[in-house]
Design an enzyme around this catalytic site. Sequence first.
Site, short mmCIF file in Angstrom:
data_model
loop_
_atom_site.label_atom_id
_atom_site.label_comp_id
_atom_site.label_asym_id
_atom_site.label_seq_id
_atom_site.Cartn_x
_atom_site.Cartn_y
_atom_site.Cartn_z
N GLU A 222 19.99 -17.61 -37.10
CA GLU A 222 18.90 -18.40 -36.52
C GLU A 222 19.46 -19.81 -36.31
O GLU A 222 19.61 -20.57 -37.26
CB GLU A 222 17.70 -18.42 -37.47
CG GLU A 222 17.09 -17.06 -37.73
CD GLU A 222 16.50 -16.43 -36.49
OE1 GLU A 222 16.10 -17.18 -35.57
OE2 GLU A 222 16.44 -15.19 -36.41
N CYS A 256 14.60 -27.08 -35.75
CA CYS A 256 15.36 -26.36 -34.73
C CYS A 256 14.51 -26.01 -33.52
O CYS A 256 15.04 -25.75 -32.44
CB CYS A 256 15.98 -25.09 -35.32
SG CYS A 256 14.78 -23.93 -36.00
#
Length: 485
Positions: A222, A256
């Site tokens: 991720e 993110c």
Amino acid sequence: MTDDARSAALPAVDLDPLFARQRAAFDTHRYPNPRERMEHIAALEALVLGHQTAVANAISADFRGRCPEETRSLEMLPLVCSMRLARRHLRSWMRGERRWPYWFTLPATARVSYQPLGVVGIVTPWNYPLLLSLGPAVAALAAGNRVMIKISEYTPRFGELLRTLVASTFDDATLTVILGNESVARQFTQLPLQHLFFTGSTAVGKEIMRCAAPHLTPVTLELGGKCPAIIGEDTDFGPALRLLWHAKLLNAGQSCVAPDHVYLPRRHLDRFVQYSRAVVANLYPTLLQNPDYTSIANDRGHRRLMALLKDAASRGATLHTINPGSERAASFTEKMAPTIVLDTDREMRISQEEVFGPVLPVLPYDTFEEVITAINGSDPPLAVILLTNSRSIIDRVRQDTRSGVVTTNSALVHFGQDSIPLGGVGPSGMGRYHGREGFVTFSNTRAEYRQYRPHALGLALPPGRSALKRRVLDFLLGHAQQEQG
């Protein structure tokens, strides 16, 4: 203590005995029943809910100042929701799925079942240390695995607290937390794990894959990347900019899935700067002593952000610093004033690197085709954020771009939705988790097929050749061709 000194002070760890203990425990009990798995998840939920203040204070200390309510809303709330969703649906996930064999192989049955993998390793980043350590752990425990969590060396206070809490609740053969510096992380990722989960930067993700390769350890990455926000011609500026800046400044932009840069109709540039100053002042009237405004978590991150701005300015960019309280610029050593960056070009570092802070480049466009071309000319991002009600813009982005998620008139919220998967594309990541997708990621998806009696295809098999067998094959192939047509 500096970041490097704090990292060096962490103790060395011998991981082999821990891994061997977890592997032996799994080999002894390879298929925990639903009750056991739900008990593990319930114990984690009680751990989080019972120590909210201690966890929030530890994270705030590691961040040099982070609002406790930000930790509760951004980390604890989605984590607890994911735990409850897993417990609610676990039995149905474990039942597997019935599939349908080809008609000419009947009578037969086909199904998919989900087996635990074994020992799962999770490497946690510093920006959301609670959610991004226990979130994947919930999915791995739901799938029946043993779990080892490596906490970032940049959150040592939280790491020590979590290790203590987990050790008081779980046998280390089921769930264990590991502290340590980069050498420990490298040793961790080189273990013969049955799955390795990492959240962090693309550069470190590449190193994770190199470390996992000798054992062919499957990895879920991720990563993130440069997530664009798009403002359409039809957008109501006031609500759109409140949403944009709220998402950008939560956790000081250290997310993110936060907007990395924004595409804006060129004629709205001056208006954007004016509105942004008003919106930020409303959210954060002051910055330095404001407990609601999070610090840049470490010196390394602050230096990197300042270097991005210096590089952009030296190459001709225009910087608009937003300092609602007119506080002394020299005082911004841990917290950072929000900054709009105009007149960027692709040679600037800020155009090439994920920003990961309260700095927002604005890219003007004249036609929407320029936006599509720009997004497709870059690495696929983890998220595309649309601030528009235009059906044509929404459809264009959905059909003509690639990303892990498209979110419309929202930002960050999708990150906590366990009913949909989270994951990137290419440089923004590989694999999916959250909810059922997380359960599947940490499971061995096994196909099961059972034949009950001879079937039509058997007439076409050796030994011997016959006109009947040829006719059977001709019929089956002809039927398949008709189905395809």
